[in-house]
Design a protein around this motif. Sequence first.
Motif, short mmCIF file in Angstrom:
data_model
loop_
_atom_site.label_atom_id
_atom_site.label_comp_id
_atom_site.label_asym_id
_atom_site.label_seq_id
_atom_site.Cartn_x
_atom_site.Cartn_y
_atom_site.Cartn_z
N LEU A 20 0.83 -1.20 0.00
CA LEU A 20 0.00 0.00 0.00
C LEU A 20 0.86 1.25 0.00
O LEU A 20 0.57 2.24 -0.68
CB LEU A 20 -0.90 -0.02 1.24
N LEU A 58 -12.56 -0.77 2.81
CA LEU A 58 -11.18 -0.34 2.73
C LEU A 58 -10.86 0.19 1.34
O LEU A 58 -10.33 1.30 1.18
CB LEU A 58 -10.26 -1.52 3.08
N LEU A 92 -10.07 4.08 -0.19
CA LEU A 92 -8.81 4.35 -0.89
C LEU A 92 -9.04 4.75 -2.34
O LEU A 92 -8.08 5.02 -3.06
CB LEU A 92 -7.91 3.12 -0.84
N ALA A 108 -0.96 -1.92 9.35
CA ALA A 108 -2.14 -2.57 8.78
C ALA A 108 -2.70 -1.68 7.68
O ALA A 108 -2.62 -0.46 7.78
CB ALA A 108 -3.18 -2.78 9.86
N PRO A 109 -3.23 -2.29 6.60
CA PRO A 109 -3.73 -1.48 5.50
C PRO A 109 -4.83 -0.49 5.93
O PRO A 109 -4.90 0.60 5.39
CB PRO A 109 -4.28 -2.50 4.51
N GLU A 110 -5.63 -0.90 6.90
CA GLU A 110 -6.69 0.01 7.36
C GLU A 110 -6.09 1.28 7.94
O GLU A 110 -6.57 2.38 7.68
CB GLU A 110 -7.55 -0.67 8.43
N LEU A 117 -3.16 2.51 7.29
CA LEU A 117 -2.58 3.31 6.22
C LEU A 117 -3.64 4.07 5.46
O LEU A 117 -3.44 5.23 5.09
CB LEU A 117 -1.81 2.39 5.26
N ALA A 118 -4.77 3.41 5.22
CA ALA A 118 -5.85 4.10 4.51
C ALA A 118 -6.27 5.34 5.27
O ALA A 118 -6.45 6.42 4.68
CB ALA A 118 -7.04 3.16 4.32
N ILE A 158 -3.61 7.94 4.86
CA ILE A 158 -3.63 8.56 3.53
C ILE A 158 -4.74 9.60 3.44
O ILE A 158 -4.52 10.75 3.01
CB ILE A 158 -3.84 7.48 2.43
N LEU A 159 -5.93 9.22 3.90
CA LEU A 159 -7.03 10.18 3.86
C LEU A 159 -6.72 11.38 4.76
O LEU A 159 -7.03 12.52 4.40
CB LEU A 159 -8.33 9.52 4.29
#
Lengths: 395, 319, 222
Positions: free
Chosen positions: A261, A365, A369, B4-6, B8-9, B12-13
Amino acid sequence: MKNNLNLYLIEFAINALLRAKSKNIFILVVFTLLTALLTAVFLITGSIKHELQSTVDALPQITVQKIKAGRHYDIDTSVADEILTIAGVSEAVPRVWGYYYFENAGVNFSVVGIEQYEAQYKDSFAKLVEKFDFEELSSQSSMVVGRGVKEVMSSSYYKEYFNFIKPDGSLKKVTVAGVFDGDTELESNDMILMSKEDVREIFDMQEGKATDIVVKVPNPEEVTTVASKIKLMYPDTRVISSTDLKISYQNIFDYKSGVFLALFVVALFTFFMIIYDKASGLSSEEKREIGILKAIGWRVDDILKEKFYESFILSFLAYLFGILSAFGFVYLLQAPLLREIFVGYSQLKTSFELPFVFEIQTLFLVFFLSVPIYIAATIIPSWRAATLEVDEVIR
Amino acid sequence: MILAPEVLAILILNSIFLLFSLVAFVLSVRIFIKWDMSATTQEQYGLEKQSFLAATIIKYIFAIKLPLFLFFVFTLDKISTLLTGAMCGAGVVDATDYGSYLLILKLMNLYLFGFWLTLHYLDIKSPNLPYTRLKFEFFIVAFLFLLVEIVLEGVMFGSIDIDKMVSCCGTLYSSSSTSAISGIFSIDTTVMLTLFYGNFLFMVIFYMMRYQYLFAISNLAFIVVALISLIQFFGTYIYELPTHHCPFCFLQSDYYFVGYLIYSLLFLGTFYGMRVGVVKMLDEDRGKGFKLSMIFNGVYVVLVTAYPIFYFIRNGVWL
Amino acid sequence: MITLKNTTKTYEINKNNSVTALDNITINIKEGELVVLKGVSGSGKSTILSLIAALTKPTIGEVIVNEKRVSKLPDNFASDYRQQDIGFIFQKYNLIPTLSVQDNILLPLVPTNPDEVEAKAKLDRVMEQFNIAHKKDTMVRSLSGGEQQRVAIARAHINDPKIIIADEPTANLDEKLSLDFIEILRGLKDSGKTIVVATHDPLFFNLDIVDRVIEVQGGKIL
């Protein structure tokens, strides 16, 4: 209450999208690819995690390894008997196993020793013991191999037997007595089963030593207590419980998709700039159109809303297409190329089917994104368009 | 650090929010300083245009923040499986010193942004744009809160130590613990429930009398009283366990995600309720605010009351 | 009805250069009047129309329409005002070529999210009135100039505005179509609309329906 959704405006927005067909198709395709890639990554890691978790579930609750000079070292089998005396432990089995590197094919085999009349720490092994007599296999120096192993051996022209090279350089010839299928493909693909004696010979291990000891604790609540007792009894050991393993698997894959990511952010940013650029570059035709709309009484807010509908429709479509194609890519096509990144290990390890795992959180998710980021990129260009000097563009 | 990708999301936001709110902030300051409705200068016309951009950005951030808040709570829940000892979001909130402040701040910012939108809505309804300066002044303050929130969130996720053992909600929300939260258990249940239903009763009275300020104040009080009574009393009936007081566990699938409904109702009810008292509104809007607030708060009260009642009907005893 | 009071409009080209399009002019137009603004292109007559329609704001002075100071209206309110009170007919018709006739005519209503029945009634009325109903599903780009002109007029009328503003309405029409247009104008004047036409077409200067001709030159009224 009046219907707040302005269908006329939505229809106009759709029309506007269709009018700039080539530009919007380009954006749609690129954005769909990006969301598909992202979703695919999450789906793959989700699947692998699921597969690994079920492997972990099949594992013993506690594994005991001896540590010497910071390295994993062979453990005395007598330790298993000591552990058995701890209250709450139902089984303690010394395992003899290791990785054998087959240079010709460049792959690793997991060589596991099995004793016929011992408690088997895995259900799949128990089934095997019923099928093959390992006492007998031992006397004939033969083995049972996983399906993947069989294929690799065959392609190197080892059809009936295999020559293991022992640490001292001499050969040990072991015949193939049968092929087995494990509970999970990930597990059985690279596995070779034979008697403990043979394994010890191949790896030059002493009699009375084992690779590690696995402990079965029927009551899951007691696992932590038992683990700490073993640690107290044998300070020179590393005691791993299956709960720890689960967490570290979770971490590894979160980490892997996290790293992905992080790289993806770059792609996202690039895309952000492309959208920004595309949305900013209004043709004189588009400018005139906005001028007309304002001249006949559209508010700035109406134009902003219309632009919002445009970007929402476009990005949401891309999101949907992206999700759908990712599902197809991962579960129908088994994610060629992409899954190699996540499976790792040798070539052998990767030839398993990705099980279908669906978590609704993935949808959220990916949504967060994709859609908001696209819309964000169009805010400033939309505002620029909406506040154009009408006077200058309609003449 | 958790990758964790969550998480990171969310990060990012957050960076997008940061970037855009910074733009809105600069515009706000400019408008706040130079706004002059009576001027016919090019500059004033420019400011009028810029106010649209600032407003759009704020609307965007709010629109994303609202669902993102639920996603945030969900993420806390998810990463709780990574932390030894944690069983739900409570453990993650407790894992760092910032968790609980962040949660409160996030909630507060939602209210702030909501009020900003109310002000904006009133402003653009009148041709004199009477609240333009005020609303951007308000945003300057709201921006600072947002900034703190974003920084705090980054710090929190950055400082969660996966290897550290954290407390689970059972110890965090127990009457024997010494944490600040457990102070609320010293309140007697009867007193607590009297306060809760009394508060609601006053709200109904103020609603019928249309006392906008008292109504707003009763709503403000209701947030506190409702949350405390939820942790201390109603929660235990959701779990059907007299000792389980966690305000996070009922967000999980085991309880059919009912927590999201509970918190949404409470938020909407009190938001509309407090909005009634905040600014001068047209009568029609205020009437609508009163009504919406009453509906959401009413449903909330019915929902949380239903749990103990049904428990009693089924088992014939109270917990 | 329409008043421009000591109005000056300067366009800033860049920091150091500006062009004065209108220089301290005052105009009064009464309700029901048909006024023609005469002048060559660049004389400032289009700017006067823009000011009346609140498409642009004066640098100095004010514009008052229907007792409303439209020169001080914020953008959104200026749009509302245009939507309700002004029908704008442009020189190049300014239609959206890839939309059908009826979609073009409906455009001013779109942001108001109109009731379907109501919108249809309005649509039918103006399409009937300006004789374009038979082409309602045709794409505008495949219409003739005269038809496009009628669509533009129909669109300007969908909200039945009190004021009609036309900018060089006959510039792209031949003489016969121009005369048709004048007949349409006559009908509008008879129904009590206030009409302002900016043109340099001599056809307008000696018409019986024209109440006044105002000549604009170099941003001043002669």
